[in-house]
Scaffold this motif. Structure first.
Motif, short mmCIF file in Angstrom:
data_model
loop_
_atom_site.label_atom_id
_atom_site.label_comp_id
_atom_site.label_asym_id
_atom_site.label_seq_id
_atom_site.Cartn_x
_atom_site.Cartn_y
_atom_site.Cartn_z
N ASP A 34 44.35 31.58 25.99
CA ASP A 34 44.75 32.80 25.26
C ASP A 34 44.16 34.01 25.97
O ASP A 34 43.54 33.87 27.02
N GLU B 260 40.73 41.17 15.45
CA GLU B 260 40.94 39.85 14.82
C GLU B 260 40.55 39.85 13.36
O GLU B 260 41.07 39.08 12.58
N ALA C 23 51.35 34.95 17.02
CA ALA C 23 49.94 35.29 17.26
C ALA C 23 49.64 36.71 16.78
O ALA C 23 48.51 37.15 16.77
N HIS D 246 45.39 39.90 15.45
CA HIS D 246 45.74 39.05 16.60
C HIS D 246 45.12 37.69 16.39
O HIS D 246 43.89 37.57 16.32
N VAL D 247 45.94 36.64 16.24
CA VAL D 247 45.42 35.29 15.99
C VAL D 247 45.21 34.66 17.37
O VAL D 247 46.18 34.30 18.06
N ARG D 248 43.95 34.53 17.80
CA ARG D 248 43.70 34.05 19.18
C ARG D 248 44.12 32.60 19.35
O ARG D 248 44.54 32.20 20.43
N GLU D 249 44.10 31.79 18.27
CA GLU D 249 44.42 30.35 18.46
C GLU D 249 45.86 30.21 18.96
O GLU D 249 46.14 29.47 19.90
N ASN D 250 46.81 30.96 18.35
CA ASN D 250 48.22 30.72 18.75
C ASN D 250 48.56 31.45 20.04
O ASN D 250 49.58 31.17 20.67
N CYS D 251 47.68 32.40 20.45
CA CYS D 251 48.12 33.26 21.56
C CYS D 251 48.16 32.48 22.87
O CYS D 251 47.29 31.63 23.14
N THR D 252 49.22 32.68 23.68
CA THR D 252 49.33 31.94 24.97
C THR D 252 49.33 32.94 26.12
O THR D 252 49.86 32.66 27.19
N CYS E 182 56.82 38.37 19.65
CA CYS E 182 55.82 37.30 19.92
C CYS E 182 56.36 36.00 19.34
O CYS E 182 56.53 35.85 18.14
#
Lengths: 174, 143, 378, 392
Positions: B79, B128, B103, B47-53, B99
């Protein structure tokens, strides 16, 4: 009498002029649907057996329409005429009764056993109506009925939680 | 089909079996050697937290409701923390395809076995990163 | 059964914990070495797939179906997709149609490879059990390259296909198919050519075409009797590409018992099935056009379906696999879904085929009908 | 005068009686010590006798040969090697690796299996007859191991010793081996019956049926080499094969012997007694723990025995490369024959019970009888055959 592929309608017409109170509805391709009243099911199935030499009893199953209204659908396929005959029977009542056709088409014996244990539709003169698939504690609870409540604790997490506009026949469906 | 015919068949079969005995076997030493996994393999997730909205599409797309979202726990401005329950997950790849913000990814790691069940619920920290403690057993490194 | 036979009969459970009966059970009544009565018992694998389908929306439903029969995941999930596409008319792009057909045939080859090994294992030759499964590894590798998972592939969605063909997948498929072609003569020697195999399967598990149709048998179990009943030719699906190429349905016509078939004929029939599938894939591959792989409006249309009933059918490796869907107006989930597996009929037909055979023939008869417990227990 | 106790007259003097009690007890102890001493001396005499007997070089050599070299220890190690060898061959035939994790090539796997099987709990089904369940497996292993004493591994180093010695090779050792082996079906039938489960009962009947049908062709096809060598003793049959091996003269005889021995062991093509897809593990289904180990080893010992007999009868036992000692020749040939035995058994489907019996009575039996007749005519009418065959 298996003749040109367009014979699904001919078979339907043969059935209708023998039993006038059956009405038929052609589906797409070479398929036809016959609405058969409850007590005439054996005669129609025996007639189908004679009309179509290589009839294959594909499946027979029930549908629960809430308020003790059920529907039985028999599906037959024939390779010679490349046609599919679908019989639809409307049923009423808490445990509806219908004649069993498994002596004409042995292939439907287990379909009837399964429909009996899942919906509670009783098949008269069926050789052995033991439960087919259900474990002992579910026998008699008819799990496939809409009134069989299932564990809904995690329903909100799935995407299905949105209220679905449905015809409100009263019974709360899935 | 005749005695001689059968005898001929028998010797043909023996020829196949003898030729097979002296061939290299197909199997490999699993915990130490492994087969190459193609890059599309649907293994455990990252799970890439930077891209997650925190849109929650993945939670809705999952057929078995294996993902739980916790919107308050934020690391970046918008996120959320995801809890993957690998006891329920069937690795169907719907969450990754639903998704839209890239993310979520699959990784070719498929041997996620744990001692007890609640370790299989991967919290935000475990989901992560890929590194995990190496498995040692009787002096042999398995992972 | 005359009563005096039954009083010295002994009952044996060919039971659920049996070495070769994993997950199903049959009560056999034996008199000496002969089976007098056979009562197949179902329900050990029942996971109520039909009730689960009522709680899944139309994109997730096919995942339940592919877990019913792992050996033919593409073929198992396709009827659900076909049923959805009959209710709401999604136009599937040309490329997706051909990719679907190629993968269905590739999956049929994979399922038959599995069956070779299982049938040889039931008859006792463990060498022949593992040789076809080695080739199966190459096929599963190709599946994993395409979709990301070996068995539970969830490849088709309403309106098209999820993953596109990549050059690595095409090369891996080429390796797998050439492996099947090159090993076919070896397996023919080991299976059809082995005298002990012929001793165990000729004249065993014998039934006529009329009986087969009455029990609801379909697929190779009927084509082995000589009737070319194949859904790919009889009821060509608009969203598949079987009618784009000319191929003919393989059947077996055994001269010494013309209208009937036994275990050996069913084996020869399945050899021909593999050759037909290979031939179909070779013909379809060059026709693959460029273009999108899924109908762009599929996601919107397949979210809430109008009222209606859809009947999706496909010719699986074991017979006709069908899913019947009934949907309410604007509902996300189907109102009622009925899954009819091919092995439902072949497991039931044991009740009529097995009496009269010897106890040692039971695995041969059962193996030759290519059963899979997932289909009758759902 | 009898002791006085303050003026009372006592009829019985208690104190002197009490004084004498000690001597009485001491007498009993001495008597006990006498018995024990006699017993110890008796045992020492026996040991002494045995030692006197065994100290004689000839007897000691017999004991050494019987227990260590071609006898018990060698057999158990060979047995463990056979099980490992079979599992490796089965693995290679099935395109996999076989035991690999313990030891260099899985060598210790067998010792680990043996320890595990012995440590396993032996579950005796309640319908089983308890004491027969306990005794029969070990009897089966004894019956299968005894014939190894009569196999001529080496001209001098075999258990029975060279003909001139005290124990000299029996003149009818071939008949004795087959006499012992006829007891095996009785035990498998009994074990199947005694363990009480339906599957093992069917397996027991099948194994008895199987072995009766296949033993007769085997015995008859072993008559060929005996007639050529002119004697029924294994040692002289092997000794007669110095100039030519009998497989060159009697290939059909070897073929019927091989097929019949596969049938009487009950391995693959004739697998009805142990058909795991029908009757789970045949007559061995209910055995567990140490009993299963013993019976499992008995099966492999039987396979070893039959391939050893084949080497002795058809491949000229210890005759081979002159510079190698006799036993090494025998072992090399035994390894090759065992390899052929295993590969042949793992390449055919399982036959039904009636087909096995049909094959044995209708094909093997007439073929082996025909062969005996051929050998008779060959001996009488072919001039050059006898000197060639009698050999050195």
């Amino acid at each position: 009498m298996s003749d040109a592929p367009g014979s699904a309608s001919t078979v339907a017409r043969a059935v209708i002029n023998k039993y006038p109170d059956i009405e038929s509805k052609p589906l797409d391709g070479n398929k036809v649907e016959l609405i058969v009243p409850r007590e005439k099911i054996r005669e129609v199935v025996t007639m189908l057996d004679e009309e179509i030499s290589d009839a294959l009893p594909e499946s027979m199953f029930g549908v629960d329409l809430t308020e003790n209204k059920y529907e039985l659908i028999y599906i037959f396929w024939s390779h010679e005429g490349k046609m599919l005959i679908q019989l639809r029977v409307q049923l009423e009542g808490e445990t509806p009764e219908i004649e069993s056709v498994c002596d004409i088409f042995p292939g439907l014996e287990w379909h009837e056993r399964e429909t009996h244990e899942m919906f509670g539709i009783n098949f008269m003169h069926h050789p052995d109506l033991r439960p087919l698939l259900l474990p002992d504690e579910l026998v008699g609870k008819f799990p496939m009925r809409k009134s069989f409540e299932t564990d809904r604790s995690r329903m909100d997490e799935t995407g299905l939680a949105a209220p679905r506009p449905r015809p409100k026949p009263g019974g709360e469906s899935s | 089909m005749g005695f001689v015919g059968n005898l001929g068949d028998i010797f043909k079969i023996l020829k196949h079996v003898f030729r097979q005995v002296f061939r290299r076997p197909f199997t490999y030493f699993y915990p130490f050697e492994d087969r190459p996994y193609p890059e599309r393999t649907r293994g455990r997730h990252i799970h890439v937290r930077e891209n997650c909205t925190a849109c929650g599409q993945c939670v809705r797309a999952c057929p078995v409701a294996a993902i739980r979202i916790d919107k308050e726990d934020k690391k970046f401005e918008k996120d959320a923390a995801l809890y993957f329950d690998y006891t329920r997950c069937i690795f169907c790849g719907d969450c990754v395809s639903s998704c839209r913000f890239d993310a979520l990814y699959h990784t070719p790691i498929v041997d996620i076995s744990e001692g007890d069940r609640d370790d299989l619920v991967y919290g935000p920290d475990k989901i992560e990163t890929l590194d995990r403690d190496p498995l040692e057993w009787r002096g042999r490194r398995f992972r | 059964m005359s009563p005096d036979i039954l009083d010295e009969a002994s009952e044996i459970w060919f039971g659920p914990q049996h070495v070769s009966a994993h997950g199903w059970a049959t009560k056999l009544t034996l008199v000496g070495d002969y089976i007098v009565e056979c009562d197949p018992n179902a329900g050990y694998f029942h996971r109520s797939a039909e009730k689960c389908l009522e709680f899944r929306n139309f994109r997730q439903g096919s995942m339940i179906l592919e877990r019913i029969c792992m050996m033919e995941a593409f073929l198992a999930e396709y009827p659900y997709i076909a049923a959805v596409e009959k209710i709401v008319d999604l136009e599937v792009p040309e490329r997706a149609k051909i990719m679907r057909t190629i993968m269905l045939e590739f999956n049929r080859i994979h399922s038959l490879q599995f069956w070779w090994g299982q049938f040889a294992g039931e008859l006792g030759l463990f060498a022949m059990l593992l040789w076809p499964w080695v080739d199966r590894e190459y096929t599963l590798d190709a599946f994993e390259t395409l979709t990301g998972s070996r068995h539970t592939i969830s490849y088709e969605t309403p309106g098209g296909v999820k993953y596109d063909f990549t050059p690595t997948f095409l090369s891996k498929m080429e390796i797998a198919l050439s492996r099947v072609k090159e090993r076919m003569p070896v397996f023919e020697d080991m299976l059809a050519g082995s005298p002990t195999f012929r001793l165990r399967t000729e004249g065993v598990g014998h039934y006529t075409l009329k009986q087969a149709l009455k029990w609801g048998l379909s697929g190779p179990n009927v084509k082995a009797c000589g009737l070319p009943m194949d859904l790919r030719k009889d009821d060509p699906d608009p969203n598949l590409a079987y009618d784009m190429i000319d191929w003919e349905v393989p059947t077996i016509h055994n001269e010494n018992h013309p209208g009937e078939c036994d275990a050996f004929d069913r084996l020869l029939q399945r050899f021909k099935e593999i050759e037909t599938s290979l031939d179909i894939i070779d013909k379809l591959l060059p026709l693959l056009p460029e273009g999108p792989i899924v109908d762009p409006k599929a996601r919107a249309k397949a979210n809430r379906l109008p009222e209606g009933e859809g009947y999706g059918r496909v010719e699986g490796t074991r017979g006709v696999t069908t899913v019947w869907l009934k949907t309410m107006e604007k509902a996300q989930t189907p109102w009622r879904a009925k899954i009819r597996g091919p092995c439902f009929a072949s497991y039931y037909s044991l009740k009529h085929i097995v009496p009269g055979a010897r106890f040692a023939d039971f695995p041969a008869i059962f193996g030759s009908l290519d059963p899979y417990p997932g289909w009758w227990d759902r | 005068m009898v002791g006085s106790l303050g003026g009372y007259e006592m009829q019985f003097d208690f104190f002197t009686w009490f004084g004498g009690l000690w001597d009485w007890i001491w007498g009993i102890l001495l008597w006990f010590w006498g018995i024990i001493k006699w017993l110890v001396i008796w045992i020492l005499d026996i040991i002494n006798g045995i030692w006197a007997l065994a100290a004689v070089p000839e007897n000691f050599m017999f004991l050494f040969r019987a227990v260590v070299m071609p006898g018990l220890i060698f057999l158990l190690l060979a047995l463990i090697f056979t099980v490992w060898f079979t599992r490796k061959i089965w693995a290679r035939v099935q395109d996999r690796r076989g035991p690999t994790h313990l030891g260099k090539y899985g060598g210790y796997q067998l010792f680990a299996d043996a320890v595990k099987l012995m440590a396993k709990e032996t579950i005796i089904p309640d319908k089983a007859k308890r004491w027969m369940y306990r005794i029969l497996p070990s009897l089966l292993l004894i019956i299968v191991l005894i014939p190894f004493a009569f196999i001529p591994w080496d001209p001098y180093w075999n258990i029975m010793g060279p003909p001139g010695q005290a124990f000299g090779d029996l003149s009818v050792s071939l008949v004795l081996i087959f006499a012992l082996l006829t007891a095996v079906p009785v035990f498998s039938l009994l074990i199947g019956w005694v363990t009480g489960s339906k599957y093992s009962l069917i397996g027991g009947f099948r194994s008895a049926n199987n072995q009766f049908a296949s033993e007769i062709p085997m015995v008859i096809s072993s008559v060929g080499p005996a007639m050529l060598a002119g004697s029924l003793s294994m040692y002289s049959i092997v000794a007669a094969q110095t100039s030519i091996w009998y497989i060159v003269l009697l290939p059909i005889n070897f073929a019927t012997f091989l097929v019949a021995s596969i049938a009487s062991v009950g391995t693959f093509p004739f697998d009805a007694p142990v058909a795991d897809s029908e009757i789970i593990f045949g007559w061995r289904t209910e055995l567990s723990g140490i009993y299963f180990t013993v019976v499992y080893f008995a099966e492999f010992a039987e396979q070893m025995l039959y391939s050893a007999i084949m080497v002795a009868l058809f491949f000229g036992g210890f005759n081979g490369l002159p510079f190698l000692p006799g036993i090494v020749n025998f072992l090399i040939k035994w390894l090759v024959v065992y390899f052929i035995f295993t590969v042949v058994t793992s390449s055919f489907y399982r036959l039904r019970q009636d087909q096995i019996v049909h094959l044995c009575w209708k094909y093997l039996l007439p073929l082996s009888i025909l062969n005996v007749v051929l050998v008779m005519f060959a001996i009488v009418y072919i001039p050059g055959l006898l000197p060639l065959v009698i050999g050195g």
